[in-house]
Scaffold this motif. Structure first.
Motif, PDB file in Angstrom:
ATOM      1  N   PHE A 127       0.817  -1.344   0.070  1.00 30.95           N
ATOM      2  CA  PHE A 127      -0.284   0.076  -0.107  1.00 30.95           C
ATOM      3  C   PHE A 127       0.879   1.053   0.319  1.00 30.95           C
ATOM      4  N   VAL A 128       1.535   0.312   0.963  1.00 28.62           N
ATOM      5  CA  VAL A 128       2.400   2.449   0.636  1.00 28.62           C
ATOM      6  C   VAL A 128       3.346   2.851  -0.095  1.00 28.62           C
ATOM      7  N   ALA A 129       3.530   1.802  -1.203  1.00 31.88           N
ATOM      8  CA  ALA A 129       4.474   1.980  -2.007  1.00 31.88           C
ATOM      9  C   ALA A 129       4.430   1.976  -3.267  1.00 31.88           C
ATOM     10  N   SER A 130       2.395   1.841  -3.665  1.00 33.73           N
ATOM     11  CA  SER A 130       1.279   2.245  -4.368  1.00 33.73           C
ATOM     12  C   SER A 130       1.168   3.691  -3.988  1.00 33.73           C
ATOM     13  N   GLY A 131       1.054   4.194  -3.509  1.00 30.13           N
ATOM     14  CA  GLY A 131       0.768   6.040  -3.447  1.00 30.13           C
ATOM     15  C   GLY A 131      -0.274   6.219  -3.054  1.00 30.13           C
ATOM     16  N   LYS A 132      -1.368   5.589  -3.022  1.00 24.63           N
ATOM     17  CA  LYS A 132      -3.152   5.307  -2.866  1.00 24.63           C
ATOM     18  C   LYS A 132      -3.179   5.778  -1.696  1.00 24.63           C
ATOM     19  N   LEU A 133      -4.383   6.494  -1.489  1.00 20.61           N
ATOM     20  CA  LEU A 133      -4.967   7.036  -0.276  1.00 20.61           C
ATOM     21  C   LEU A 133      -6.258   6.095   0.708  1.00 20.61           C
ATOM     22  N   ALA A 134      -6.202   5.265  -0.552  1.00 22.88           N
ATOM     23  CA  ALA A 134      -6.739   3.844   0.715  1.00 22.88           C
ATOM     24  C   ALA A 134      -6.319   2.634  -0.042  1.00 22.88           C
ATOM     25  N   HIS A 135      -7.091   1.475   1.175  1.00 24.33           N
ATOM     26  CA  HIS A 135      -6.717   0.181  -0.394  1.00 24.33           C
ATOM     27  C   HIS A 135      -7.990  -0.598   0.532  1.00 24.33           C
ATOM     28  N   LEU A 136      -8.985  -1.098   0.320  1.00 20.96           N
ATOM     29  CA  LEU A 136     -10.208  -1.617   0.361  1.00 20.96           C
ATOM     30  C   LEU A 136     -10.346  -2.808   0.108  1.00 20.96           C
ATOM     31  N   TRP A 137     -10.862  -3.902   1.401  1.00 22.10           N
ATOM     32  CA  TRP A 137     -10.871  -5.247   0.788  1.00 22.10           C
ATOM     33  C   TRP A 137     -12.290  -4.782   0.590  1.00 22.10           C
ATOM     34  N   LEU A 138     -12.809  -6.024  -0.395  1.00 24.14           N
ATOM     35  CA  LEU A 138     -13.743  -5.970  -0.146  1.00 24.14           C
ATOM     36  C   LEU A 138     -14.624  -8.001  -0.520  1.00 24.14           C
ATOM     37  N   VAL A 139     -15.367  -7.485  -0.325  1.00 22.85           N
ATOM     38  CA  VAL A 139     -16.162  -9.284  -0.089  1.00 22.85           C
ATOM     39  C   VAL A 139     -17.336  -9.326  -0.799  1.00 22.85           C
ATOM     40  N   PRO A 140     -17.949 -10.606  -1.075  1.00 22.06           N
ATOM     41  CA  PRO A 140     -18.888 -11.560  -1.701  1.00 22.06           C
ATOM     42  C   PRO A 140     -20.018 -10.643  -1.436  1.00 22.06           C
ATOM     43  N   ASN A 141     -20.594 -10.109  -2.332  1.00 17.04           N
ATOM     44  CA  ASN A 141     -22.179  -9.681  -1.345  1.00 17.04           C
ATOM     45  C   ASN A 141     -23.012 -10.455  -0.815  1.00 17.04           C
ATOM     46  N   PRO A 142     -23.559  -9.758   0.593  1.00 18.51           N
ATOM     47  CA  PRO A 142     -24.406 -11.322   1.567  1.00 18.51           C
ATOM     48  C   PRO A 142     -25.486 -10.633   0.984  1.00 18.51           C
ATOM     49  N   GLU A 143     -26.508 -11.565   1.707  1.00 18.23           N
ATOM     50  CA  GLU A 143     -27.943 -11.416   1.315  1.00 18.23           C
ATOM     51  C   GLU A 143     -28.774 -10.050   1.198  1.00 18.23           C
ATOM     52  N   HIS A 144     -27.280  -9.538   2.840  1.00 19.64           N
ATOM     53  CA  HIS A 144     -28.527  -8.375   3.123  1.00 19.64           C
ATOM     54  C   HIS A 144     -27.700  -7.016   2.914  1.00 19.64           C
ATOM     55  N   ASN A 145     -27.573  -7.354   1.266  1.00 21.87           N
ATOM     56  CA  ASN A 145     -26.475  -6.075   0.804  1.00 21.87           C
ATOM     57  C   ASN A 145     -25.822  -6.654  -0.886  1.00 21.87           C
ATOM     58  N   PRO A 146     -27.895  -7.038  -1.938  1.00 26.74           N
ATOM     59  CA  PRO A 146     -27.289  -7.413  -2.963  1.00 26.74           C
ATOM     60  C   PRO A 146     -26.354  -6.863  -3.793  1.00 26.74           C
ATOM     61  N   LYS A 147     -27.059  -5.719  -3.598  1.00 33.56           N
ATOM     62  CA  LYS A 147     -25.859  -4.584  -5.118  1.00 33.56           C
ATOM     63  C   LYS A 147     -25.279  -4.865  -5.139  1.00 33.56           C
ATOM     64  N   GLY A 148     -24.355  -4.361  -3.999  1.00 33.90           N
ATOM     65  CA  GLY A 148     -22.853  -4.148  -3.245  1.00 33.90           C
ATOM     66  C   GLY A 148     -22.815  -3.021  -3.022  1.00 33.90           C
ATOM     67  N   ASP A 149     -21.485  -2.266  -3.324  1.00 33.64           N
ATOM     68  CA  ASP A 149     -20.433  -0.777  -3.166  1.00 33.64           C
ATOM     69  C   ASP A 149     -19.963  -0.660  -3.948  1.00 33.64           C
ATOM     70  N   PHE A 150     -18.666  -0.609  -4.174  1.00 35.56           N
ATOM     71  CA  PHE A 150     -18.051  -0.818  -4.770  1.00 35.56           C
ATOM     72  C   PHE A 150     -17.751  -1.741  -5.930  1.00 35.56           C
ATOM     73  N   GLY A 151     -17.211  -1.545  -7.029  1.00 33.86           N
ATOM     74  CA  GLY A 151     -15.934  -1.817  -7.673  1.00 33.86           C
ATOM     75  C   GLY A 151     -15.042  -2.296  -7.718  1.00 33.86           C
ATOM     76  N   LEU A 152     -14.521  -3.583  -8.984  1.00 31.60           N
ATOM     77  CA  LEU A 152     -13.650  -3.830  -8.617  1.00 31.60           C
ATOM     78  C   LEU A 152     -12.083  -3.701 -10.105  1.00 31.60           C
ATOM     79  N   ALA A 153     -11.368  -2.614 -10.970  1.00 31.35           N
ATOM     80  CA  ALA A 153     -10.965  -2.921 -11.889  1.00 31.35           C
ATOM     81  C   ALA A 153      -9.784  -3.926 -11.545  1.00 31.35           C
ATOM     82  N   PRO A 154      -9.643  -4.390 -12.796  1.00 29.60           N
ATOM     83  CA  PRO A 154      -8.745  -5.455 -13.422  1.00 29.60           C
ATOM     84  C   PRO A 154      -7.558  -4.742 -12.644  1.00 29.60           C
TER      85      PRO A 154
END
Length: 247
Positions: A127-154
C-alpha cells in the motif's frame, strides 16, 4: 483503529445493556477477534473509539491487555460519547482519532466477524509503495446487501460505478492525507465533533483514482442482527490467529 462506537439498534434488546462490539462470538467479544488478528500480524498499538456504553469497552480491555493469543497490546481510547455526547460516524471518528494514528493505519470494524482475515506488514508495504490514499478489502455480496458498494477494476482500482459491485468489508488501509482537503474538510482531531460518513470521502477519492481494492473470499459476517449472531455461535469455532513471528 478498531471501530466500536456504534449503537447497534438492530441488535436490541441485546445492546440495551451491552455495547455491540462486546457481544460474544465463540466465547469472546466480537471486537476481540480483529484485535487479536492485528496483534498476530505485529500491529500492537491500537486506537478504539467508543460511544454507547463505552466505559464497558475500556473496562473490559484496559490500556495494555494480554489477549488470547498471548501478544500484549497498547490501546488508546477515543471517547466520542464522553467528549461529544454521541458517535461521530466512521469518518468523523477517524478524524477525531488522527492525532493518535500514524501516517498509514488500518481500520477495522469491531462488529464484523472475519476470522480468516490476516493483517500483514506485506499488505502495508504494498500500500505504501502504491501511493494510493486507501486500499479496501471487498467481499462477495451477502443477502442483506445484494447490490454491493464498490466495483473492482482488473488493475485493482476501486470503482464508484461498475457492472458488478462487491460489499465493503469495513477493513481497509488508509493514509492520513485522505482525511484532509480536497476529500475531507474536518480539521484534524475534529475538535467540534462533526459527524461524517466515510463513503462520500472514499467515492471522491475513487473519482481521482486514489483508492485500490482487492477481494477477500474468506469467512465474513456483518453481525447486524441477533439472528446472525446466533448463527455464528451455532457454527464451528474458527482457529485462533497465530502470534506474529519474532523479529
Amino acid at each position: 483503529m478498531v471501530l466500536a462506537a456504534g449503537r447497534g439498534e438492530r441488535m436490541r434488546p441485546l445492546t440495551d445493556i451491552c455495547p455491540k462490539p462486546l457481544l460474544e462470538v465463540h466465547g469472546k467479544p466480537l471486537m476481540q477477534w480483529p484485535m487479536e488478528a492485528l496483534a498476530a500480524g505485529g500491529f500492537t498499538e491500537l486506537v478504539v473509539n467508543t460511544d454507547w456504553l463505552g466505559e464497558q469497552v475500556s473496562q473490559r480491555f484496559g490500556a495494555q491487555p494480554l489477549l488470547g493469543n498471548g501478544t500484549p497490546l497498547s490501546i488508546s481510547y477515543s471517547s466520542e460519547g464522553r467528549d461529544f455526547g454521541g458517535a461521530l460516524e466512521t469518518a468523523g471518528g477517524i478524524v477525531r482519532a488522527l492525532p493518535l494514528l500514524g501516517e498509514v493505519f488500518w481500520v477495522a470494524a469491531g462488529d464484523v466477524f472475519a476470522p480468516d482475515f490476516r493483517f500483514t506488514q506485506a499488505a502495508v508495504d504494498r500500500f505504501v509503495a502504491s501511493g494510493k490514499l486507501a486500499h479496501l478489502w471487498l467481499v462477495p455480496n451477502p443477502e442483506h446487501n445484494p447490490k454491493g458498494d464498490f466495483g473492482l477494476a482488473p488493475d485493482g482500482l476501486a470503482l464508484n460505478t461498475a457492472p458488478e459491485k462487491f460489499t465493503f468489508s469495513t477493513i481497509g488501509l488508509y493514509r492520513a492525507a485522505l482525511f484532509a482537503p480536497p476529500y475531507c474538510d474536518i480539521p484534524p482531531g475534529n475538535p467540534d465533533g462533526r459527524k461524517a460518513p466515510l463513503a462520500p470521502i472514499l467515492r471522491a477519492a475513487m473519482d481521482r483514482l486514489q483508492v485500490s481494492a482487492e477481494l477477500h473470499t474468506g469467512a465474513w459476517t456483518d453481525v447486524g442482527t441477533p439472528q446472525r449472531l446466533r448463527q455464528l455461535n451455532a457454527g464451528p469455532a474458527p482457529a485462533r490467529a497465530a502470534p506474529a513471528p519474532a523479529r
